[in-house]
Write a protein that holds these residues in place. Structure first.
Motif, short mmCIF file in Angstrom:
data_model
loop_
_atom_site.label_atom_id
_atom_site.label_comp_id
_atom_site.label_asym_id
_atom_site.label_seq_id
_atom_site.Cartn_x
_atom_site.Cartn_y
_atom_site.Cartn_z
N HIS A 264 18.17 15.25 -0.40
CA HIS A 264 18.58 16.61 -0.06
C HIS A 264 17.55 17.61 -0.60
CE1 HIS A 264 22.04 19.74 0.18
NE2 HIS A 264 21.04 20.02 0.96
N ASP B 160 29.65 16.13 -2.46
CA ASP B 160 30.73 15.96 -1.49
C ASP B 160 31.06 17.25 -0.74
OD1 ASP B 160 32.38 13.69 -3.66
OD2 ASP B 160 31.11 13.22 -1.97
N TYR C 117 23.71 12.03 5.68
CA TYR C 117 24.35 11.85 4.38
C TYR C 117 23.22 11.62 3.40
CZ TYR C 117 28.70 11.39 6.90
OH TYR C 117 29.79 11.64 7.69
N ALA C 118 23.07 12.51 2.43
CA ALA C 118 21.90 12.46 1.56
C ALA C 118 22.28 12.38 0.09
CB ALA C 118 21.05 13.72 1.79
N ASN C 119 21.43 11.66 -0.67
CA ASN C 119 21.56 11.72 -2.12
C ASN C 119 20.86 12.99 -2.60
OD1 ASN C 119 18.73 11.17 -2.39
ND2 ASN C 119 19.15 8.98 -2.23
N ARG C 120 20.96 13.27 -3.86
CA ARG C 120 20.39 14.51 -4.40
C ARG C 120 18.89 14.60 -4.16
NH1 ARG C 120 22.69 17.04 -9.54
NH2 ARG C 120 24.22 15.61 -8.76
N ASP D 214 22.96 7.64 7.19
CA ASP D 214 23.23 7.57 5.75
C ASP D 214 21.92 7.31 5.03
OD1 ASP D 214 24.00 7.01 3.17
OD2 ASP D 214 25.66 5.69 3.77
N ASP E 20 25.79 16.38 1.33
CA ASP E 20 25.21 16.00 0.05
C ASP E 20 26.22 15.13 -0.68
OD1 ASP E 20 24.26 15.86 -2.58
OD2 ASP E 20 23.36 17.85 -2.48
N GLN E 21 25.93 13.86 -0.78
CA GLN E 21 26.87 12.91 -1.40
C GLN E 21 27.02 13.14 -2.90
OE1 GLN E 21 28.31 12.08 1.56
NE2 GLN E 21 28.74 10.18 0.54
N SER E 22 26.10 13.86 -3.51
CA SER E 22 26.23 14.13 -4.94
C SER E 22 27.23 15.24 -5.21
CB SER E 22 24.86 14.48 -5.54
OG SER E 22 24.37 15.69 -4.99
N THR F 51 21.72 7.85 1.62
CA THR F 51 22.07 7.86 0.20
C THR F 51 21.40 6.75 -0.59
OG1 THR F 51 24.10 6.60 0.62
CG2 THR F 51 24.29 9.01 0.57
#
Length: 124
Positions: A101, A121, A95-98, A63, A117-119, A65
């Motif tokens: 990513h 989903d 699991y990446a934030n914008r 993770d 991409d957690q931004s 994020t």
């Protein structure tokens, strides 16, 4: 070697970054990174991640994020983690934030990883 440092929540600290093992099983582990990672602290992070992998872990969720800064040294470490997991015939999922990513995309590394991409989903 620098002595290990932990915060009150049990996260291992590396300068301005931290690592937390959020779940662990016989052949899987979920790790969360927090803060900034660069050449000053990624070496320690690598040692901690490989220690968390042990001998039997093949499935890793990483993770990212809450990572606020990553330089090329962290990207190199991610490729090293991927190679190790592939050697074990396993799977590394990021699991990446914008921002992370986008950094992977700019570096041309995004296609190598299973990036969630957690931004948005969605799996890329």
């Amino acid at each position: 070697m620098r002595p290990l440092r932990w915060d009150a929540a049990g996260m291992e600290l590396f300068g301005t970054g931290a690592l937390e093992i959020t779940s662990s099983g016989r052949d899987s582990v979920r790790l969360a990174l927090y803060g900034e990672f660069d050449r000053a602290n990624v070496g320690e992070l690598e040692a901690a991640v490989f220690a968390a992998l042990g001998r039997t872990v093949r499935f890793v969720d990483l993770d990212l994020t809450a990572v606020t800064f990553a330089d090329a040294r962290l990207l190199t470490a991610l490729v090293g983690f991927l190679q190790e997991i592939e050697d074990r015939h396993g799977r590394l999922r990021l699991y990446a934030n914008r921002s992370i990513h986008r950094t992977l995309e700019i570096a041309g590394l995004a296609p190598l990883f299973d990036v969630i991409d957690q931004s948005k989903d969605e799996v890329r």
